[in-house]
Design an enzyme around this catalytic site. Structure first.
Site, mmCIF file in Angstrom:
data_model
loop_
_atom_site.group_PDB
_atom_site.id
_atom_site.type_symbol
_atom_site.label_atom_id
_atom_site.label_comp_id
_atom_site.label_asym_id
_atom_site.label_seq_id
_atom_site.Cartn_x
_atom_site.Cartn_y
_atom_site.Cartn_z
ATOM 1 N N GLY A 36 0.829 -1.201 0.000
ATOM 2 C CA GLY A 36 0.000 0.000 0.000
ATOM 3 C C GLY A 36 0.858 1.242 0.000
ATOM 4 O O GLY A 36 2.043 1.215 0.344
ATOM 5 N N GLY A 39 -0.342 9.295 1.080
ATOM 6 C CA GLY A 39 0.363 10.545 1.284
ATOM 7 C C GLY A 39 1.231 10.553 2.524
ATOM 8 O O GLY A 39 2.196 11.324 2.620
ATOM 9 N N MET A 40 0.933 9.691 3.510
ATOM 10 C CA MET A 40 1.680 9.683 4.757
ATOM 11 C C MET A 40 2.885 8.753 4.722
ATOM 12 O O MET A 40 3.824 8.930 5.484
ATOM 13 C CB MET A 40 0.766 9.261 5.911
ATOM 14 C CG MET A 40 -0.531 10.050 6.002
ATOM 15 S SD MET A 40 -0.286 11.751 6.500
ATOM 16 C CE MET A 40 0.072 11.525 8.237
ATOM 17 N N GLY A 41 2.849 7.720 3.877
ATOM 18 C CA GLY A 41 3.959 6.782 3.847
ATOM 19 C C GLY A 41 3.666 5.599 2.950
ATOM 20 O O GLY A 41 2.640 5.534 2.266
ATOM 21 N N VAL A 43 3.421 1.344 2.844
ATOM 22 C CA VAL A 43 3.205 0.193 3.707
ATOM 23 C C VAL A 43 3.770 -1.046 3.039
ATOM 24 O O VAL A 43 3.483 -1.321 1.867
ATOM 25 C CB VAL A 43 1.702 -0.003 4.011
ATOM 26 C CG1 VAL A 43 1.502 -1.178 4.970
ATOM 27 C CG2 VAL A 43 1.113 1.267 4.618
ATOM 28 N N LYS A 58 4.732 0.430 8.127
ATOM 29 C CA LYS A 58 4.507 1.707 7.446
ATOM 30 C C LYS A 58 5.746 2.569 7.612
ATOM 31 O O LYS A 58 6.089 2.980 8.715
ATOM 32 C CB LYS A 58 3.286 2.425 8.012
ATOM 33 C CG LYS A 58 2.941 3.700 7.237
ATOM 34 C CD LYS A 58 1.549 4.186 7.565
ATOM 35 C CE LYS A 58 1.111 5.301 6.635
ATOM 36 N NZ LYS A 58 -0.283 5.709 6.860
ATOM 37 N N ASP A 152 -10.018 9.118 9.912
ATOM 38 C CA ASP A 152 -9.888 8.708 8.515
ATOM 39 C C ASP A 152 -10.529 7.339 8.299
ATOM 40 O O ASP A 152 -9.968 6.482 7.608
ATOM 41 C CB ASP A 152 -8.417 8.671 8.103
ATOM 42 C CG ASP A 152 -8.244 8.753 6.586
ATOM 43 O OD1 ASP A 152 -9.170 9.248 5.911
ATOM 44 O OD2 ASP A 152 -7.194 8.326 6.082
#
Length: 556
Positions: A36, A39-41, A43, A58, A152
């Site tokens: 996966g 925008g945050m990282g 996985v 992650k 989220d």
């Protein structure tokens, strides 16, 4: 076994986030495959070096934790989230906010996300849907119990382990009692799954996660986002006005979702209430004791009996707000006319219909084949009248499809207006005109194939009736599948698909169509083809009502 969260050594310099990793190794973990990205990282599926235990690792992007304060904030959040212990949540098992490459390791869940499951298998139904709703409510509640807002909850952040929903991705979670988490200028989340109060710039509460829970459950039940798709601004406008589409969801779950999607936070049920209500339906039934005597009632009555305060309950904290959207969900920003389903019940939502089971697809094919036979029977019984009817029907269907698509475009851009109906009617004449070029191309293509079929019948010495029937059937199939035929298939599909969902309705519909075909065949067998409004067969010299001569020509 969970490992302690790493902290920086006293007096030591913090490692730089700019350092990368080599050889597929991050800390003690060996990266196996990327599963996966957002925008945050990124996985990864990873294995822990000490025992080979699989985790979802992650690896956070440098711009997310680019300074000491950001790392400290991440460490505080991880410390809070690490206290979560729930079968409905992919718990954090390890983290290193201070390493050269900051990471967070969570329990690995081998399953599809709800978003992918619905796209491949279709919506959840029956007990599976109720179990999903109850389990997800428990998962969100377990996050709140440690003083954290998820913020989220959406289909791509819920994995299905068997039929159990597992809540993942706390990238946007915020510790509720930490006032230092203000990060102005950004609106973090996904349009369509954010609560209206967040869009208005207000603080998020547990009621905000309740709204996201309801939107996610509605997607699981219908296979479409409850607030439609399109430009982010249009979706958010519908969220603020509470314009959701819950059609297809049966009671009493629909009543719960309707209340949970209320634009006003204090009008939504609390997670305690939802856990009890959904648990009573799903058989989970482990809610609070004060509701034990009422769990056998239906949800609408339970919701009506629950108290409502004038202010939002469970107000946990201030949460960062803003004006820019970071979305990992796909949105439709550049669409064409065919992307919008022109005759859908809610035509601002272009979400494709989930793939139907094979028996239903066979029934659809059978009903469509019977309509092709009806086209051939109509042309055989009354050639001129049948041909004109098919031409007019094609024109009207394509014009209506264009008109409704144009209305869908307007609603995508500026939402529902009171004058939509009037504008639709006033624009219909223009839609009839602008559909003419595409209709002519489609009809010329189809008529060309029909003439080719007639020549083949002539070559095989087929009789007049057989030739006309074959030409009519070929004409109908060509109109359905030819260039621009999508404008015909869309409206007809809105009739054929509902009639094919159940064997009873399908049998009745196909019986009516086949009966009409038999009547047409009986008329042709007894009286021949009726060439009205002409005087007889073309090129035959025969006048209507006159016996054919011995040297009469066989017309095609």
């Amino acid at each position: 076994m969970n490992r302690p969260i790493r902290t920086p050594a006293a007096g030591s310099a913090l490692p730089s986030t700019g350092q990368g990793y080599a050889g597929g190794q991050v800390g003690d973990y060996t990266l196996v495959a990327k599963i996966g990205e957002g925008g945050m990282g990124v996985v990864h599926l990873a294995r822990r070096g000490s025992d080979g235990h699989r985790v979802a690792l992650k690896v956070l992007r440098p711009h997310i934790v680019g300074d000491d304060e950001a790392r400290a904030r991440l460490a505080r959040e991880v410390a809070s989230l690490s206290r979560i212990r729930s079968r409905w949540v992919a718990e954090i098992v390890d983290a290193d906010p201070w390493g050269p490459v900051p990471y967070v390791a969570t329990r690995y869940v081998p399953g599809l996300s709800l978003h992918d499951h619905v796209r491949e298998e279709g919506p959840l139904v029956g007990d599976d849907l109720l179990w999903f709703a109850a389990g997800l409510a428990h998962g969100v509640a377990s996050v709140h119990e440690v003083g954290v807002l998820h913020r989220d909850v959406k289909p791509s952040n819920v994995l299905l382990e068997g039929r159990a929903p597992i809540l993942i991705d706390f990238g946007l979670a915020r510790v509720a009692d930490d006032p230092r988490l203000t990060h102005t200028g950004w609106l973090l989340g996904t349009p369509g799954y954010l609560a209206p109060e967040i869009l208005y710039g207000e603080d998020a509460t547990t009621a905000s996660d309740v709204h996201s829970w309801a939107a996610t459950v509605a997607y699981a039940a219908t296979g479409r986002p409850p607030f439609g798709r399109g430009p982010s601004i249009a979706i958010m406008d519908r969220v603020r006005r509470g314009e959701h589409n819950l059609s297809g969801i049966s009671e009493p779950l629909r009543a719960v979702l309707t209340q949970a999607l209320h634009p006003e936070p204090h009008q939504r049920p609390t997670l305690t209430e939802i856990r009890v209500l959904s648990g009573s339906l799903s058989g989970m039934n482990d809610g609070a004791e004060e509701f034990d005597e009422t769990t056998d009632q239906t949800l609408p009555y339970l919701l009506a009996a629950l108290p409502r305060s004038d202010e939002p309950t469970d107000d946990l904290s201030e949460v960062p707000e803003s004006t820019r959207v970071l979305s990992e969900e796909p949105t439709l920003t550049d669409w064409d006319d065919d992307a919008l389903d022109p005759w859908a019940e809610n035509w601002f939502d272009p979400t494709p219909e989930p793939r139907a089971p094979w028996p239903q697809r066979l029934r659809r094919a059978g009903l469509l084949a019977s309509l092709g036979l009806a086209s051939g029977a109509a042309v055989a019984a009354a050639p001129w009248a049948g041909l004109v009817t098919l031409i007019l029907l094609t024109w009207v269907l394509r014009s209506g499809s264009l008109a409704v698509s144009a209305a869908g475009h307007r609603r995508q851009l500026r939402g529902r207006k009171w004058y939509d109906g009037v504008q639709f009617l006033l624009g219909t004449p223009w839609d009839l005109v602008r559909s003419i070029p595409g209709t002519l191309v489609l009809l010329l293509w189809s008529l060309g194939l029909a003439v080719a079929a007639a020549l083949l019948c002539y070559a095989f010495l087929a009789g007049e009736t057989v030739t006309l029937a074959v030409c009519g059937a070929v004409l109908g199939v060509a109109i359905w599948s030819g260039p621009g035929g999508a404008r015909v298939r869309g409206p007809l599909a809105r009739v054929v698909h509902p009639l094919s969902r159940t064997p009873g309705r399908w049998a009745l519909a196909i019986g009516v169509v086949l009966a009409c075909c038999l009547v047409a065949a009986w008329v042709v067998a007894n009286a021949g083809s009726d060439w009205v409004p002409g005087d007889g067969r073309p090129l035959s010299g025969q006048v209507a009502g006159q016996e054919p001569s011995v040297h009469g020509t066989i017309g095609v």
